[in-house]
Design an enzyme around this catalytic site. Sequence first.
Site, mmCIF file in Angstrom:
data_model
loop_
_atom_site.group_PDB
_atom_site.id
_atom_site.type_symbol
_atom_site.label_atom_id
_atom_site.label_comp_id
_atom_site.label_asym_id
_atom_site.label_seq_id
_atom_site.Cartn_x
_atom_site.Cartn_y
_atom_site.Cartn_z
ATOM 1 N N LYS A 11 -19.117 -79.461 79.566
ATOM 2 C CA LYS A 11 -17.704 -79.857 79.470
ATOM 3 C C LYS A 11 -17.221 -80.522 80.772
ATOM 4 O O LYS A 11 -17.877 -80.408 81.820
ATOM 5 C CB LYS A 11 -16.863 -78.623 79.135
ATOM 6 N N TYR A 51 -13.465 -80.570 66.960
ATOM 7 C CA TYR A 51 -12.813 -79.252 66.969
ATOM 8 C C TYR A 51 -11.862 -79.056 65.787
ATOM 9 O O TYR A 51 -10.964 -78.212 65.853
ATOM 10 C CB TYR A 51 -12.061 -79.056 68.283
ATOM 11 N N PHE A 59 -4.002 -73.416 70.953
ATOM 12 C CA PHE A 59 -4.629 -74.068 72.108
ATOM 13 C C PHE A 59 -5.255 -75.429 71.782
ATOM 14 O O PHE A 59 -5.828 -76.074 72.656
ATOM 15 C CB PHE A 59 -5.683 -73.144 72.737
ATOM 16 N N ARG A 87 -26.250 -68.945 72.654
ATOM 17 C CA ARG A 87 -24.976 -68.224 72.832
ATOM 18 C C ARG A 87 -25.145 -67.083 73.852
ATOM 19 O O ARG A 87 -24.230 -66.773 74.600
ATOM 20 C CB ARG A 87 -24.475 -67.662 71.493
ATOM 21 N N THR A 93 -16.946 -66.518 75.296
ATOM 22 C CA THR A 93 -15.998 -67.629 75.404
ATOM 23 C C THR A 93 -15.113 -67.469 76.637
ATOM 24 O O THR A 93 -14.871 -68.435 77.375
ATOM 25 C CB THR A 93 -15.113 -67.678 74.139
ATOM 26 N N ARG A 104 -21.417 -69.412 81.588
ATOM 27 C CA ARG A 104 -19.953 -69.370 81.699
ATOM 28 C C ARG A 104 -19.516 -68.491 82.867
ATOM 29 O O ARG A 104 -18.556 -68.809 83.568
ATOM 30 C CB ARG A 104 -19.344 -68.925 80.368
ATOM 31 N N ASN A 114 -14.378 -73.601 80.175
ATOM 32 C CA ASN A 114 -15.480 -72.632 80.229
ATOM 33 C C ASN A 114 -16.863 -73.275 80.266
ATOM 34 O O ASN A 114 -17.848 -72.695 79.821
ATOM 35 C CB ASN A 114 -15.338 -71.611 79.088
ATOM 36 N N HIS A 117 -20.127 -75.932 75.702
ATOM 37 C CA HIS A 117 -19.955 -75.648 74.277
ATOM 38 C C HIS A 117 -21.305 -75.258 73.682
ATOM 39 O O HIS A 117 -22.335 -75.740 74.142
ATOM 40 C CB HIS A 117 -19.436 -76.883 73.534
ATOM 41 N N GLU A 128 -22.142 -80.524 63.897
ATOM 42 C CA GLU A 128 -21.865 -80.956 65.278
ATOM 43 C C GLU A 128 -22.892 -81.973 65.773
ATOM 44 O O GLU A 128 -22.531 -82.931 66.469
ATOM 45 C CB GLU A 128 -21.828 -79.735 66.195
HETATM 46 P P1 IDP Z 1 -16.741 -70.953 71.693
HETATM 47 O O1 IDP Z 1 -16.708 -72.235 72.505
HETATM 48 O O2 IDP Z 1 -17.249 -69.788 72.496
HETATM 49 O O3 IDP Z 1 -17.443 -71.112 70.369
HETATM 50 P P2 IDP Z 1 -14.216 -71.038 70.201
HETATM 51 O O4 IDP Z 1 -13.461 -69.842 69.767
HETATM 52 O O5 IDP Z 1 -14.967 -71.809 69.164
HETATM 53 O O6 IDP Z 1 -15.200 -70.573 71.393
HETATM 54 O O7 IDP Z 1 -13.185 -71.985 70.936
HETATM 55 C C1 IDP Z 1 -13.526 -73.315 71.258
HETATM 56 C C2 IDP Z 1 -13.071 -73.612 72.670
HETATM 57 O O8 IDP Z 1 -11.632 -73.583 72.726
HETATM 58 C C3 IDP Z 1 -13.488 -72.587 73.732
HETATM 59 O O9 IDP Z 1 -14.802 -72.809 74.212
HETATM 60 C C4 IDP Z 1 -12.445 -72.798 74.809
HETATM 61 O O10 IDP Z 1 -12.723 -73.987 75.580
HETATM 62 C C5 IDP Z 1 -11.206 -73.063 73.972
HETATM 63 N N1 IDP Z 1 -10.444 -71.832 73.693
HETATM 64 C C6 IDP Z 1 -10.762 -70.834 72.828
HETATM 65 N N2 IDP Z 1 -9.812 -69.874 72.809
HETATM 66 C C7 IDP Z 1 -8.851 -70.284 73.666
HETATM 67 C C8 IDP Z 1 -7.589 -69.726 74.083
HETATM 68 O O11 IDP Z 1 -7.163 -68.656 73.638
HETATM 69 N N3 IDP Z 1 -6.888 -70.446 75.016
HETATM 70 C C9 IDP Z 1 -7.325 -71.647 75.517
HETATM 71 N N4 IDP Z 1 -8.493 -72.205 75.144
HETATM 72 C C10 IDP Z 1 -9.251 -71.536 74.236
HETATM 73 MG MG MG Z 2 -16.943 -72.214 68.726
#
Ligand code: IDP
Ligand code: MG
Length: 139
Positions: A11, A51, A59, A87, A93, A104, A114, A117, A128
């Site tokens: 990212k 996304y 968010f 993962r 996350t 991360r 973070n 992805h 994807e």
């Molecule tokens: P993942 O990347 O671990 O699969 P997801 O829940 O799919 O997590 O969320 C996608 C991305 O959205 C996260 O990697 C993070 O960058 C962002 N994200 C997820 N939850 C939040 C939040 O509560 N606040 C701000 N950004 C978030």
């Molecule tokens: Mg995800």
Amino acid sequence: MALERTLSIIKPNAVEDGHTGAILQRFEQEGFRVVAMRMAHLTRAQAEGFYAVHKERPFFADLVQFMTRSRVVLIVLEREDAIAHYRKVIGATDPAKAEPGTIRKLYAKSLQENAVHGSDAVETARFEIGWFFPGHDLA
Ligand code: IDP
Ligand code: MG
């Protein structure tokens, strides 16, 4: 265990901070093979479509803004049990909840920024990979 492919993105925050090389090295050390890779500065449409599953989340707009801020690295990785292993290597996350030594934990700045992805299931990975590498051989 099956041979799988997963879509990784380094990212904007991790590319900006100069962690691209370290992250790629970690993937190779973990037994992933790079099947396809390129840098891209994502358009808003590319980030929104990627996304789309999160489009109702509070968010979403901030996430799209972040992902289009500067360049990312798009990578297709292959390994036995790639999706679950990847993962595990990246960690939770929220970096505050990620295990020590995970990507991360090492390179994230916040829950949003973070660092990386990763696909969360075989079907998601298929979507994807196709999104960024259309016509790519998924076999
Ligand atoms: P993942 O990347 O671990 O699969 P997801 O829940 O799919 O997590 O969320 C996608 C991305 O959205 C996260 O990697 C993070 O960058 C962002 N994200 C997820 N939850 C939040 C939040 O509560 N606040 C701000 N950004 C978030
Ligand atoms: Mg995800």
